[in-house]
Design a protein around this motif. Structure first.
Motif, PDB file in Angstrom:
ATOM      1  N   ARG A 272       0.837  -1.199  -0.022  1.00 26.59           N
ATOM      2  CA  ARG A 272      -0.016   0.018   0.113  1.00 26.59           C
ATOM      3  C   ARG A 272       0.978   1.387  -0.032  1.00 26.59           C
ATOM      4  O   ARG A 272       1.847   1.403   0.765  1.00 26.59           O
ATOM      5  CB  ARG A 272      -1.040   0.003   1.030  1.00 26.59           C
ATOM      6  N   VAL A 273       0.615   2.184  -0.656  1.00 23.50           N
ATOM      7  CA  VAL A 273       1.226   3.347  -0.847  1.00 23.50           C
ATOM      8  C   VAL A 273       0.453   4.457  -0.717  1.00 23.50           C
ATOM      9  O   VAL A 273      -0.974   4.687  -1.143  1.00 23.50           O
ATOM     10  CB  VAL A 273       1.993   3.725  -2.468  1.00 23.50           C
ATOM     11  N   HIS A 274       0.769   5.175   0.452  1.00 21.19           N
ATOM     12  CA  HIS A 274      -0.515   6.358   0.814  1.00 21.19           C
ATOM     13  C   HIS A 274       0.467   7.655   0.827  1.00 21.19           C
ATOM     14  O   HIS A 274       1.249   8.038   1.422  1.00 21.19           O
ATOM     15  CB  HIS A 274      -0.619   6.016   2.244  1.00 21.19           C
ATOM     16  N   GLN A 275      -0.175   8.859   0.082  1.00 22.64           N
ATOM     17  CA  GLN A 275       0.293   9.971   0.022  1.00 22.64           C
ATOM     18  C   GLN A 275       1.825  10.208  -0.255  1.00 22.64           C
ATOM     19  O   GLN A 275       2.404  11.191   0.338  1.00 22.64           O
ATOM     20  CB  GLN A 275      -0.361  10.795   1.334  1.00 22.64           C
ATOM     21  N   LEU A 276       2.143   9.652  -1.372  1.00 24.40           N
ATOM     22  CA  LEU A 276       3.538   9.494  -1.851  1.00 24.40           C
ATOM     23  C   LEU A 276       3.932  10.757  -2.523  1.00 24.40           C
ATOM     24  O   LEU A 276       2.981  11.199  -3.568  1.00 24.40           O
ATOM     25  CB  LEU A 276       3.813   8.129  -2.543  1.00 24.40           C
ATOM     26  N   SER A 277       4.785  11.578  -2.207  1.00 24.29           N
ATOM     27  CA  SER A 277       5.219  12.713  -2.907  1.00 24.29           C
ATOM     28  C   SER A 277       6.728  12.617  -3.032  1.00 24.29           C
ATOM     29  O   SER A 277       7.591  12.199  -2.020  1.00 24.29           O
ATOM     30  CB  SER A 277       4.834  14.121  -2.030  1.00 24.29           C
ATOM     31  N   VAL A 285       7.647  15.826  -8.901  1.00 25.71           N
ATOM     32  CA  VAL A 285       7.493  14.582  -9.648  1.00 25.71           C
ATOM     33  C   VAL A 285       6.211  13.878  -9.479  1.00 25.71           C
ATOM     34  O   VAL A 285       5.475  13.419 -10.341  1.00 25.71           O
ATOM     35  CB  VAL A 285       8.700  13.688  -9.706  1.00 25.71           C
ATOM     36  N   LEU A 286       6.042  13.607  -8.277  1.00 23.58           N
ATOM     37  CA  LEU A 286       4.902  12.696  -7.588  1.00 23.58           C
ATOM     38  C   LEU A 286       4.396  13.871  -6.242  1.00 23.58           C
ATOM     39  O   LEU A 286       5.039  14.262  -5.743  1.00 23.58           O
ATOM     40  CB  LEU A 286       5.372  11.459  -6.984  1.00 23.58           C
ATOM     41  N   ARG A 287       2.825  13.643  -6.661  1.00 24.97           N
ATOM     42  CA  ARG A 287       2.335  14.566  -5.460  1.00 24.97           C
ATOM     43  C   ARG A 287       1.061  13.647  -5.131  1.00 24.97           C
ATOM     44  O   ARG A 287       0.358  13.360  -5.723  1.00 24.97           O
ATOM     45  CB  ARG A 287       1.769  15.905  -5.919  1.00 24.97           C
ATOM     46  N   ASN A 288       1.117  13.192  -3.652  1.00 19.87           N
ATOM     47  CA  ASN A 288      -0.195  12.645  -3.119  1.00 19.87           C
ATOM     48  C   ASN A 288      -0.737  11.780  -3.769  1.00 19.87           C
ATOM     49  O   ASN A 288      -1.974  11.416  -4.185  1.00 19.87           O
ATOM     50  CB  ASN A 288      -1.402  13.699  -3.044  1.00 19.87           C
ATOM     51  N   LEU A 289       0.239  10.638  -3.994  1.00 18.32           N
ATOM     52  CA  LEU A 289       0.018   9.260  -4.829  1.00 18.32           C
ATOM     53  C   LEU A 289      -0.352   8.289  -3.990  1.00 18.32           C
ATOM     54  O   LEU A 289       0.396   7.735  -3.021  1.00 18.32           O
ATOM     55  CB  LEU A 289       1.051   9.012  -5.835  1.00 18.32           C
ATOM     56  N   SER A 290      -1.606   7.503  -4.220  1.00 15.76           N
ATOM     57  CA  SER A 290      -1.993   6.273  -3.348  1.00 15.76           C
ATOM     58  C   SER A 290      -2.483   5.451  -3.990  1.00 15.76           C
ATOM     59  O   SER A 290      -3.385   5.677  -4.878  1.00 15.76           O
ATOM     60  CB  SER A 290      -3.081   6.913  -2.371  1.00 15.76           C
ATOM     61  N   PHE A 291      -2.156   4.208  -3.594  1.00 13.71           N
ATOM     62  CA  PHE A 291      -2.883   3.058  -4.311  1.00 13.71           C
ATOM     63  C   PHE A 291      -2.291   1.634  -3.570  1.00 13.71           C
ATOM     64  O   PHE A 291      -1.618   1.912  -2.407  1.00 13.71           O
ATOM     65  CB  PHE A 291      -2.120   2.869  -5.857  1.00 13.71           C
ATOM     66  N   SER A 292      -2.965   0.574  -3.768  1.00 15.17           N
ATOM     67  CA  SER A 292      -2.616  -0.716  -3.324  1.00 15.17           C
ATOM     68  C   SER A 292      -2.510  -1.702  -4.287  1.00 15.17           C
ATOM     69  O   SER A 292      -2.845  -1.819  -5.503  1.00 15.17           O
ATOM     70  CB  SER A 292      -3.877  -1.161  -2.196  1.00 15.17           C
ATOM     71  N   LEU A 293      -1.894  -2.824  -3.955  1.00 14.04           N
ATOM     72  CA  LEU A 293      -1.408  -3.848  -4.778  1.00 14.04           C
ATOM     73  C   LEU A 293      -1.626  -5.137  -4.117  1.00 14.04           C
ATOM     74  O   LEU A 293      -1.123  -5.388  -3.041  1.00 14.04           O
ATOM     75  CB  LEU A 293      -0.062  -3.937  -5.212  1.00 14.04           C
ATOM     76  N   ARG A 294      -2.700  -6.099  -4.492  1.00 12.50           N
ATOM     77  CA  ARG A 294      -3.002  -7.198  -3.826  1.00 12.50           C
ATOM     78  C   ARG A 294      -2.027  -8.477  -4.564  1.00 12.50           C
ATOM     79  O   ARG A 294      -1.473  -8.175  -5.429  1.00 12.50           O
ATOM     80  CB  ARG A 294      -4.472  -7.671  -4.402  1.00 12.50           C
ATOM     81  N   ALA A 295      -2.122  -9.613  -3.664  1.00  6.49           N
ATOM     82  CA  ALA A 295      -1.395 -10.643  -4.000  1.00  6.49           C
ATOM     83  C   ALA A 295      -2.004 -11.471  -5.199  1.00  6.49           C
ATOM     84  O   ALA A 295      -2.982 -11.696  -5.628  1.00  6.49           O
ATOM     85  CB  ALA A 295      -1.411 -11.809  -2.861  1.00  6.49           C
ATOM     86  N   GLY A 296      -0.844 -11.714  -6.357  1.00  4.17           N
ATOM     87  CA  GLY A 296      -1.268 -12.018  -7.711  1.00  4.17           C
ATOM     88  C   GLY A 296      -1.909 -11.333  -8.734  1.00  4.17           C
ATOM     89  O   GLY A 296      -2.494 -11.685  -9.380  1.00  4.17           O
ATOM     90  N   GLN A 493      -5.031  -0.365 -13.579  1.00  5.65           N
ATOM     91  CA  GLN A 493      -4.194   0.504 -14.083  1.00  5.65           C
ATOM     92  C   GLN A 493      -4.209   2.021 -13.365  1.00  5.65           C
ATOM     93  O   GLN A 493      -5.080   2.400 -12.876  1.00  5.65           O
ATOM     94  CB  GLN A 493      -4.725   0.967 -15.542  1.00  5.65           C
ATOM     95  N   LEU A 494      -3.110   2.471 -13.180  1.00 10.89           N
ATOM     96  CA  LEU A 494      -2.693   3.841 -12.746  1.00 10.89           C
ATOM     97  C   LEU A 494      -2.219   4.856 -13.716  1.00 10.89           C
ATOM     98  O   LEU A 494      -0.979   4.589 -14.303  1.00 10.89           O
ATOM     99  CB  LEU A 494      -1.723   3.523 -11.547  1.00 10.89           C
ATOM    100  N   ILE A 523      -7.052   3.029   2.147  1.00  6.06           N
ATOM    101  CA  ILE A 523      -6.008   3.583   2.369  1.00  6.06           C
ATOM    102  C   ILE A 523      -5.708   3.570   3.757  1.00  6.06           C
ATOM    103  O   ILE A 523      -4.372   3.229   4.451  1.00  6.06           O
ATOM    104  CB  ILE A 523      -5.590   4.910   1.793  1.00  6.06           C
ATOM    105  N   HIS A 524      -6.461   3.976   4.561  1.00  2.00           N
ATOM    106  CA  HIS A 524      -6.467   4.380   5.993  1.00  2.00           C
ATOM    107  C   HIS A 524      -6.664   3.120   6.969  1.00  2.00           C
ATOM    108  O   HIS A 524      -6.416   3.427   8.089  1.00  2.00           O
ATOM    109  CB  HIS A 524      -6.970   5.597   6.363  1.00  2.00           C
ATOM    110  N   ALA A 525      -7.263   2.203   6.509  1.00  2.37           N
ATOM    111  CA  ALA A 525      -7.732   1.023   7.295  1.00  2.37           C
ATOM    112  C   ALA A 525      -6.425   0.367   7.850  1.00  2.37           C
ATOM    113  O   ALA A 525      -5.154   0.559   7.420  1.00  2.37           O
ATOM    114  CB  ALA A 525      -8.366  -0.035   6.294  1.00  2.37           C
ATOM    115  N   ALA A 526      -6.369  -0.196   9.137  1.00  5.80           N
ATOM    116  CA  ALA A 526      -5.240  -0.795   9.762  1.00  5.80           C
ATOM    117  C   ALA A 526      -4.676  -2.013   8.974  1.00  5.80           C
ATOM    118  O   ALA A 526      -5.266  -2.664   8.069  1.00  5.80           O
ATOM    119  CB  ALA A 526      -5.882  -1.548  11.216  1.00  5.80           C
TER     120      ALA A 526
END
Length: 538
Positions: A272-277, A285-296, A493-494, A523-526
């Motif tokens: 999980r990537v949260h608020q990446l700048s 180059v990057l600002r407030n980027l958030s996403f998640s990646l699941r297994a497989g 896709q992002l 994103i904010h979940a435990a």
């Protein structure tokens, strides 16, 4: 202006080029079209005598010679470059012969700004009637790039700067080695436009594996396969009536040969990537980027050149310090075996990284076998400091051959003994992928893994990644500028856009069919696990 007569090139006992006969007149552009590993880049380097070797006639024992050796004639700008002296070649390079290399990352001095690069070329060739600002204006380059160093330029910007530097001395002959391989469509169009600047005053050889580019910009096409010219003709003739099977396979091949993917997996998140700048100096180059990646799951990151795709890949892989935001890994990516020095993030052996610049990512004086043996030894904790990896063990050799076979590379002894600096761009890129697969990673970060490959080789690599994703539940972060590759392999896709105007990253899952913002609650979940791994700025 360029005439090749019975030109042959070998490395050791392996023939790379055999009996090449070509001629290119002033004002003409010849496309040398062929698959990855056909010998195209070797020909380009030979025409500028950038290969370390000697003529075959001077060798007493060819079977014992492991370096490059050649025969025939290569007359460029009136000089046979194969028999020219060192002084003659120094005068020919740049003045009479220009080269736009395939290895973009190594073509510019990392310590110099673009202004210094331009000034150096102007001073070297005693050009006084133009300034660096005028050079950039002539080649449609943004003036703000003048004060930047190569590390702060995208691949497309580096390519266009290289074309400008190569054309400044007005060479009579120009060799273009895969000038658009790693570029998005917009930058490809700009690069082709720059290639046409002053084209009528020189002879050009365009080396490419892209039939669409060869058919659109060239006067003649020569198809190269396994070191031999199998067919030559005009674009119209080869497009309508190709005679050789290799010509038909390359020119008439469908553009969407990659396999489709199954439904998106529903496994746990591994990343999980949260608020990446991230910024380079004053340039965001990057600002407030958030996403998640699941297994497989495969997440494809698309966008134009310079939008931060490769920066994102390096940040996730831990190759650059994190400036702002969070990169959260699951417990599944932590090493199963005990380690004397616990990793602050996922174990490096759990992540396979495929660089956009393969030659920079490989040790130049290592052979293919040593490169893969080193990766295998590191993953098993068997590599000692300052000891060159050994690949004579039968189990190690079997693993190396299996990894090479998975990416369609040879497994014979001569190829295993080749130094990585002598590989073509496509071979080096597949070797990086084989090295990533060899350690059996749980996450693969692939930065443009198919950009230097022909359509057939790219389809095989994508099939390999698809099989790994489906059978071994390996997660893939795919950086690409090709929508067809993303559509064939990705579950989500992002799409990144430039920072100015303020960027937006829209996440589209394959099973939703519409653009949606990443869910804030997700994103904010435990995060799962008792000890979430965080990479934050210290």
């Amino acid at each position: 202006m360029i005439e090749l007569r019975n030109l042959s090139l070998s490395v050791g006992d392996t023939a790379l080029l055999q009996d090449i006969n070509l001629s290119v007149a002033t004002g003409e552009t010849l496309a040398l079209l062929g698959p990855s590993g056909a010998g195209k880049s070797s020909l380009a380097r030979l025409l500028l005598r950038l290969l370390e070797g000697q003529p075959s006639r001077t060798l007493r024992h060819k079977a014992r010679h492991r370096g490059f050796h050649w025969s025939g004639q290569a007359i460029v700008a009136g000089t046979d470059v194969l028999s020219a002296s060192v002084g003659q070649m120094r005068h020919l390079r740049g003045n009479q012969i220009g080269l736009i290399t395939q290895s973009l990352s190594d073509a510019l001095n990392p310590q110099l700004t673009m202004r210094a690069h331009v000034a150096e070329v102007l001073a070297l060739h005693q050009i006084t009637d133009i300034t660096p600002e005028q050079v950039f204006a002539t080649f449609n380059l943004p003036p703000e790039l003048l004060e930047r160093r190569p590390a702060y330029l995208s691949g497309g910007e580096v390519q266009r700067v290289l074309i400008a530097l190569s054309l400044l001395p007005k060479p009579k002959c120009l060799i273009l080695d895969e000038p658009t391989a790693a570029l998005d469509p917009a930058n490809q169009a700009l690069t082709v436009k720059a290639m046409a600047h002053g084209r009528a005053q020189r002879a050009q050889i365009l080396i490419t594996h892209d039939p669409a580019l060869a058919l659109s910009v060239c006067d003649h096409i020569a198809v190269l396969d396994q070191g031999r010219i199998v067919e030559t003709g005009t674009p119209r003739d080869l497009q309508q009536q190709p005679q050789h099977p290799k010509s038909r396979a390359m020119i008439q091949q469908p553009r969407d040969t990659a396999p489709g993917t199954a439904a998106a997996p529903s496994g746990p998140d591994v990343l999980r990537v949260h608020q990446l700048s991230h910024s380079y100096g004053a340039r965001p180059v990057l600002r407030n980027l958030s996403f998640s990646l699941r297994a497989g799951e495969c997440l494809a990151v698309l966008g134009p050149s310079g939008c931060g795709k490769s920066t994102l890949a390096r940040l996730v892989a831990g190759m650059e310090p994190l400036q702002s935001g969070q990169i959260l890994w699951s417990e599944a990516t932590r090493p199963a075996r005990p380690s004397p020095r616990p990793c602050p993030g996922p174990c490096p052996c759990q992540i396979g990284y495929v660089s956009q610049f393969p030659h920079r990512a490989l040790t130049a004086h290592f052979s293919v076998a040593q490169t893969l043996a080193e990766a295998l030894s590191l993953s098993q904790g068997r590599l000692r400091w300052l000891l060159r990896p050994r690949h004579s063990d039968p189990a190690t050799l079997t693993a190396i051959c299996n990894a090479l076979t998975a990416v369609s590379l040879p497994t014979d002894a001569p190829f295993l003994a080749r130094l990585t600096r002598d590989l073509s761009g496509g071979e080096a890129q597949r070797l990086c992928l084989a090295r990533a697969l060899l350690v059996q990673p749980q996450v693969i970060i692939a930065d443009e893994p198919t950009s230097s490959l022909d359509q057939c080789a790219a389809a095989e690599v994508i099939k390999t990644l698809s099989d790994l994703k489906q059978r071994a539940a390996i997660s893939i972060l795919l950086i690409t500028h090709a929508p067809a590759v993303a559509q064939a392999l990705a579950d989500q896709q992002l799409t990144l856009r430039q920072i100015s105007p303020p960027p937006a990253a829209m996440l589209r899952r394959a099973d939703q069919g519409a653009n949606v913002e990443p869910t804030p609650s997700l994103i904010h979940a435990a995060f799962m696990g008792d000890r979430p791994v965080r990479r934050e700025r210290s």
